[in-house]
Scaffold this motif. Sequence first.
Motif, short mmCIF file in Angstrom:
data_model
loop_
_atom_site.label_atom_id
_atom_site.label_comp_id
_atom_site.label_asym_id
_atom_site.label_seq_id
_atom_site.Cartn_x
_atom_site.Cartn_y
_atom_site.Cartn_z
N GLU A 79 5.57 4.37 -1.61
CA GLU A 79 6.63 5.38 -1.52
C GLU A 79 7.70 4.95 -0.52
N LYS A 80 7.29 4.26 0.54
CA LYS A 80 8.25 3.80 1.54
C LYS A 80 9.23 2.78 0.96
N LYS A 133 0.82 -1.22 0.00
CA LYS A 133 0.00 0.00 0.00
C LYS A 133 0.85 1.27 0.00
N GLU A 134 1.77 1.35 0.91
CA GLU A 134 2.59 2.57 1.06
C GLU A 134 3.84 2.43 0.20
#
Length: 161
Positions: free
Chosen positions: A21-22, A18-19
């Motif tokens: 960018e991390k 989901k995240e």
Amino acid sequence: KDESFTTVISISSIEHIKEVEKVFDEAFRVLKPDGKFIFTVHTIEVERLFFLPFARDFFIRLYSQVFKHEINLEREEWVRLAQEAGFEVLKVEGTISKMQILIFQFLLITALPSQIFRLLFKKRMFLVHPLRAKIIYSLFKWVLNDTKKTDANIMIVARKN
């Protein structure tokens, strides 16, 4: 630890997070200067190549649910994410042809019995028939020679500056 690797490779994994960018930030953090981040991801183009347009929405929902895709972006958006994390994008290229995508989608239908078994018996069971194996082998042998790649799945090679 920081700057501990010369290469980070991710093969068709990032779209399941989901995240996202991390992931890019973490790859940038652990790479040494001039280190490479090489990754493959599917793109929204895979949806445009669905072979049954009247069932496209149903297929996309089911496909994303079964394969647990959390993110589906355009080619340019994947490049942007890499660049925003600080990477210089060296190369972007398609890895799969339209025919290979269509064959893959068609063969997903053959997985339906195992999904039904999973629902009924809480485990997957596969029905294997020699004719099925011959057909699949013939199809893949034929389409593996298709060199006209699309952006349905892409490989990006990026470098940490």
